[in-house]
Design an enzyme around this catalytic site. Structure first.
Site, mmCIF file in Angstrom:
data_model
loop_
_atom_site.group_PDB
_atom_site.id
_atom_site.type_symbol
_atom_site.label_atom_id
_atom_site.label_comp_id
_atom_site.label_asym_id
_atom_site.label_seq_id
_atom_site.Cartn_x
_atom_site.Cartn_y
_atom_site.Cartn_z
ATOM 1 N NE ARG A 76 -2.470 -0.107 0.413
ATOM 2 C CZ ARG A 76 -1.381 -0.676 -0.128
ATOM 3 N NH1 ARG A 76 -0.499 0.045 -0.778
ATOM 4 N NH2 ARG A 76 -1.192 -1.972 -0.009
ATOM 5 C CE LYS B 59 6.518 1.616 -3.979
ATOM 6 N NZ LYS B 59 6.299 1.266 -2.591
ATOM 7 C CG HIS C 61 10.112 -5.052 -6.034
ATOM 8 N ND1 HIS C 61 10.506 -3.989 -5.262
ATOM 9 C CD2 HIS C 61 9.002 -5.556 -5.440
ATOM 10 C CE1 HIS C 61 9.681 -3.853 -4.252
ATOM 11 N NE2 HIS C 61 8.750 -4.784 -4.324
ATOM 12 C CG ASP D 129 3.226 3.835 -3.140
ATOM 13 O OD1 ASP D 129 2.244 3.109 -2.936
ATOM 14 O OD2 ASP D 129 4.331 3.634 -2.613
ATOM 15 C CB SER E 116 1.829 0.132 -3.643
ATOM 16 O OG SER E 116 2.909 0.455 -2.831
#
Ligand code: URA
Length: 439
Positions: A168, A187, A82, A161, A183
């Site tokens: 947010r 995921k 990621h 999320d 967050s």
């Protein structure tokens, strides 16, 4: 659950229990806790923070709000990567097939780009016919057959999320390490992976512009992954200038394919090699980073990484011929050059401004519902450290909409700096944050 009491507790600096965190996430996801109470709690977390246990519990509560994939029927280790997002960051298209060719499974679920940063799905969708919208059965089949599959982050994964992020975004509570950690990790952990490599970007084009913030985020992400029984490494990498030479979706596909064929730009190729090597370590394909790097070199040189990419593109509906004949990819109608105004050495190609310029051309989205143009973007012919003569091309701009061109060109010109003295290119990998078992 007594929401005001919970808000008060965090406001006054006390830790929330696992039960309190789960009740809050469940209640908010079901719509039983109103936005004004959730916003107040998010702001309390923003100021007071959360310790590692609370962050891990928050991540788990958000993960459990949706579907968690299970690939346990497939025997190999499942490892993903990621990135916290950047400009010209197309590493996923290269490292997923490279890692798969070297022996791990890569169930990659990605999102779309927003603002100055690009998204993996947008790049892949520049390939004619390619679709990331796979049923779980199809995703599982493609993963088993090709060793990798590219899916889209849908509402099914960590729906908490999606709701929390929307809040947010409008309550100035995005920049909180525990909230960002929960967050991202909720995921990623929903992908049913054993290991995860995190590419935490730092520099002007990154979410975490200062290296100390990137380090704090990397450490929080790694410890949260470990708390969930996963093997996690994080690399803190440069995002002061775009990664590679191309920015823009079809242009980035071409550069990714060239990198898979062993002809990519140096910085992109080197970063892909490092990220893939860490994926192979986490997947226990080897226990040495040097051996893992050699495995990357061999799947690139032997054409096996490119073959995996071509196979996955075909399995997901894309035209693999476009990976050989680039004229089958979307083409922009106009080409303009930005040239160096004087002799010297490139000392800055400010990444955020380049990302914004590319977005103005139509390669990215200002709002999440905007339509993008897959053909447009930028290709840099010079990068930081390169010598230039006045009038030499620094960047080629590919466009379709002339009304946007002038603004993009101004932005690019303003983002290039040239020094009279030689300049060293910025280091690519600044730091590594490893799972303590691997140190
Ligand atoms: N990316 C995410 O997915 N979540 C955040 O909170 C920030 C960046």
């Amino acid at each position: 659950m007594d929401a005001p009491e919970l808000i008060r507790k965090k406001r006054d600096g006390f830790d929330l229990t696992r039960g309190e965190i789960f009740s809050f996430i469940e209640g908010f996801t079901r719509g039983e806790i109103p936005d004004y109470q959730a916003s107040a709690l998010l702001m309390a977390i923003f100021f007071r923070g959360m310790d590692r246990r609370e962050t891990a519990d928050l991540t788990e509560a958000m993960l459990r709000s949706g579907r968690v994939l299970d690939f346990s029927a497939l025997p190999q280790a499942k490892v993903d990567k990621h990135s916290t997002g950047g400009v010209g960051d197309k590493t996923s298209l290269i490292i997923a097939p490279a890692a798969a060719a070297a022996g791990v499974l890569v169930p990659m679920i990605s999102g779309r780009g927003l603002g100055h940063t690009g998204g993996t799905l947008d790049k892949l969708e520049a390939i004619p016919g390619f679709s990331p919208r796979l049923s779980f059965q199809d995703f599982h089949r493609v993963l088993g057959k090709c060793g990798l599959a590219f899916g889209a982050a849908t509402e099914e994964f960590a729906p908490a999320d999606r709701k929390i992020y929307a809040l947010r975004d409008v309550t100035a509570t995005v920049e909180s390490i525990p909230l960002i950690t929960a967050s991202i990790m909720s995921k990623k952990l929903a992908e049913g992976i054993d290991g995860l490599v995190l590419d935490v970007k730092t520099g002007t084009g990154a979410f975490m512009q200062k290296v100390e913030n990137a380090r704090a985020l990397a450490s929080s992400l790694v410890s949260t992954g470990i708390a969930h029984g996963k093997r996690v490494h994080a690399l803190i990498t440069d995002m002061t200038q775009p990664l590679g030479n191309a920015v823009g979706n079809a242009l980035e596909v071409i550069e990714s394919v060239e990198t898979l064929k062993g002809r990519g730009p140096r910085d992109l190729s080197d970063l892909c090699r490092e990220l893939t090597a860490h994926m192979l370590l986490l997947g226990r394909v080897t226990d040495s980073l040097d051996d893992a790097r050699s495995k990357y070199d061999s799947v690139i040189a032997g054409g096996r990484a490119f073959e995996r990419f071509s196979n996955v593109v075909a399995e997901q509906g894309g035209n693999p011929r476009s990976l050989e004949d680039y004229s089958l990819l979307p083409q922009a109608r106009h080409e303009d050059a930005v040239v160096a105004p004087k002799d010297g050495f490139i000392s800055g190609l400010e990444a955020r401004a380049m990302g914004v310029a590319s977005m103005i051309l139509g390669a990215g989205r200002e709002r999440s519902d905007a339509i993008i143009d897959p053909a447009v973007g930028l290709v840099f012919e010079k990068k930081i450290g390169d010598e230039v003569q006045a009038g030499e091309r620094v960047c080629v701009v590919y466009s379709n909409d002339s009304s946007r061109l002038a603004q993009a060109l101004d932005m690019i010109r303003g983002a290039i700096t040239i020094s009279a003295e030689p300049v060293s290119p910025p280091p690519l990998v600044l730091e590594r944050v490893l799972d303590t078992q691997d140190q």
